[in-house]
Design an enzyme around this catalytic site. Structure first.
Site, PDB file in Angstrom:
ATOM      1  N   GLU A 115      86.195  39.820  16.278  1.00  0.00           N
ATOM      2  CA  GLU A 115      85.993  40.395  14.948  1.00  0.00           C
ATOM      3  C   GLU A 115      86.619  39.583  13.818  1.00  0.00           C
ATOM      4  OE1 GLU A 115      87.150  44.529  15.008  1.00  0.00           O
ATOM      5  OE2 GLU A 115      85.550  45.046  16.403  1.00  0.00           O
ATOM      6  N   GLU A 122      82.390  45.978  22.749  1.00  0.00           N
ATOM      7  CA  GLU A 122      83.162  47.197  22.484  1.00  0.00           C
ATOM      8  C   GLU A 122      82.207  48.292  22.014  1.00  0.00           C
ATOM      9  OE1 GLU A 122      86.521  46.979  19.788  1.00  0.00           O
ATOM     10  OE2 GLU A 122      87.150  45.056  20.653  1.00  0.00           O
TER      11      GLU A 122
HETATM   12  C1  FCB Z   1      87.912  47.255  17.001  1.00  0.00           C
HETATM   13  C2  FCB Z   1      88.999  46.379  17.576  1.00  0.00           C
HETATM   14  C3  FCB Z   1      89.732  46.995  18.737  1.00  0.00           C
HETATM   15  C4  FCB Z   1      89.937  48.478  18.548  1.00  0.00           C
HETATM   16  C5  FCB Z   1      88.658  49.164  18.166  1.00  0.00           C
HETATM   17  C6  FCB Z   1      88.770  50.660  17.989  1.00  0.00           C
HETATM   18  O1  FCB Z   1      87.720  46.918  15.671  1.00  0.00           O
HETATM   19  O2  FCB Z   1      88.460  45.156  18.027  1.00  0.00           O
HETATM   20  O3  FCB Z   1      90.918  46.282  18.913  1.00  0.00           O
HETATM   21  O4  FCB Z   1      90.941  48.696  17.655  1.00  0.00           O
HETATM   22  O5  FCB Z   1      88.163  48.615  16.978  1.00  0.00           O
END
Ligand code: FCB
Length: 472
Positions: free
Chosen positions: A181, A365
């Site tokens: 990110e 994620e």
């Molecule tokens: C993302 C992050 C991760 C976690 C999630 C909820 O932005 O990469 O580390 O905090 O959100």
């Protein structure tokens, strides 16, 4: 092809019948990050990171929480690998703490390296693939003291770090993600100050982003050379925008939102340019771009990791800006994020339309936070189970429409340090009692494991959409 002769049990977190996600080569995993779980923040030569510093800056992290102990994973990693194995996962996405593995002069810290060596070896013994993220936000503080990501030199230091790690672990890591990110690192870290190192200046954010992406591009050939069997890519947080009202002004607002949240990272990587709309909104904030920087940044990747949680509904704020529009009466997580599975399908299909050179995607994620409690040994997180199911269904639809998705990593293996929200927000499928470090499987973990066991037993039929085994 397998044929399905049992009906999936109601509690299972399963993709829909016939989904291409059932294919055995589609990877199911969980994700974590070093600072969020490891603790042991001063042990075995680990240096201070920008997040250690940020946590001790008053008012920055809820309740003054820190990463000193976190989930104590540095000491409990064997138990945690057992947990991952017991869930039947194919892959584990974790990150490496840069301040643990190099000293201030850039020399290897063997004790830190040994920790990750032991981790990937044990994962390998258990048949679990390692996806290692090199940078999940924990920059060594001594580099921040020399300007951090505002200093172009940090991109070159990152490439040195990628060189060291891929020399050490290149034979055992299946996939390397350079950055997690960059949007959050650049914008939250330098643009609005919600994250470390805590600056709030759009010019800084734009320059930091450029150096993050440059570090990514510089490290790609190094990773390929040292780890020839691995895939290399980057993980981006993505979010589709939708107009609050169906009018031209709000549609323009969506374009500005999209340039900020998606194009700012993906256009440089896949088109070798920053989106013009970004500078329409942030006039005069263009970064200093030298020589062949954009060619370096846009070197081909084997995969794009996407982190998807929610969408943005926006309305116009003048001609060159947008504002969030809060929809009433929608389901939200403990973070306040709207549950909107359709957005996962929409954003992947948007990328497929926009970028002719889009590499295969891993969903690196996706997950749900709730205020989970252990009651009589059990954590009933039915809302998380429902969240996962509808997102599996959205991913399946995108694959059926031709998007090349290779795997899904759930955020997160266990409750952990949720950045500026400290330990209050719980994303894990495993509950962590921070006072005792006891881990308790939530219902969602059992439901995920049930599905994976049945898939492994060949209980599901699928419609093939692409050959997932072929290396890009
Ligand atoms: C993302 C992050 C991760 C976690 C999630 C909820 O932005 O990469 O580390 O905090 O959100």
């Amino acid at each position: 092809m397998n044929h399905n002769n049992i009906s999936p049990c109601a509690e299972m977190v399963s993709p829909p019948a016939g989904s291409p996600m059932h294919q055995p080569d589609f990877l199911f995993g969980v994700a974590t990050a070093s600072f969020q779980i490891e603790g042991a923040s001063t042990e075995d030569g680990r240096l201070t990171s920008i997040w250690d510093r940020f946590c001790t800056t008053p008012g920055k992290v809820l309740h003054g929480d820190t990463g000193e102990v976190a989930c104590d994973h540095y000491h409990r990693w064997q138990e945690d690998v057992e947990l991952i194995a017991s869930l039947g996962l194919d892959a584990y996405r974790f990150s490496i703490a840069w301040p643990r593995v190099m000293d201030e002069k850039g020399r290897p810290n063997q004790k830190g390296l040994d920790f990750y060596r032991r981790l990937v070896d044990r994962l390998g013994e258990k048949g679990i693939k390692s996806m290692a993220t090199l940078y999940h936000w924990d920059l060594p503080q001594h580099l921040e003291d020399r300007g951090g990501w505002l200093n172009r030199d940090t991109a070159y230091r990152f490439a040195d770090y990628a060189d060291l790690l891929s020399c050490e672990l290149g034979d055992s890591v299946a996939a390397w993600a350079t950055f997690n990110e960059p949007w959050c690192a650049a914008y939250l870290g330098y643009g609005n100050g919600h994250h470390a190192p805590g600056y709030a200046d759009h010019r800084y954010a734009a320059q930091a982003m450029h150096h993050l992406l440059l570090g990514h591009g510089l490290s790609l050939p190094v990773l390929r050379q040292n780890s020839p069997g691995a895939q290399v890519g980057l993980v981006a947080n993505v979010s589709p925008g939708y107009p609050a009202q169906d009018c031209e002004a709000d549609r323009n607002a969506v374009e500005l939102y999209d340039a900020n949240h998606n194009g700012w990272v993906l256009d440089p990587l896949l088109r070798a340019t920053y989106p013009a709309k970004l500078w329409q909104r942030w006039q005069g904030c263009e970064p200093l771009v030298l020589g062949d920087d954009m060619a370096v940044i846009s070197r081909p990747m084997d995969f794009l990791g996407i982190n998807y949680y929610t969408r943005g509904v926006v309305s116009a704020k003048g001609e060159n800006d947008y504002q969030w529009f809060e929809l009433p009466d929608v389901e939200r997580s403990q973070m306040g994020w709207e549950v909107y599975p359709q957005g996962l399908q929409d954003i992947m299909e948007q990328f497929k339309r926009q970028y002719s050179n889009l590499p295969p995607i891993y969903i690196t994620e996706n997950g749900f936070s709730s205020d989970d409690k252990v009651e009589q040994g059990r954590v009933q997180d039915g809302q998380r189970i429902a969240y996962l199911k509808v997102h599996f269904a959205a991913c399946s639809r995108a694959m059926q429409n031709g998007v090349d998705v290779r795997g899904y990593f759930l955020w997160s293996l266990m409750d952990n340090f949720e950045w500026a929200y400290g330990y209050e927000r719980r994303f894990g499928i495993v509950h962590v009692d921070y006072a005792t470090q006891v881990r308790t499987l939530k219902d969602s973990a059992v439901a995920y494991a049930d599905y994976l066991a049945q898939r492994r037993a060949g209980k599901f039929a699928w419609e093939p959409v692409h050959n997932l085994t072929a290396r890009p």
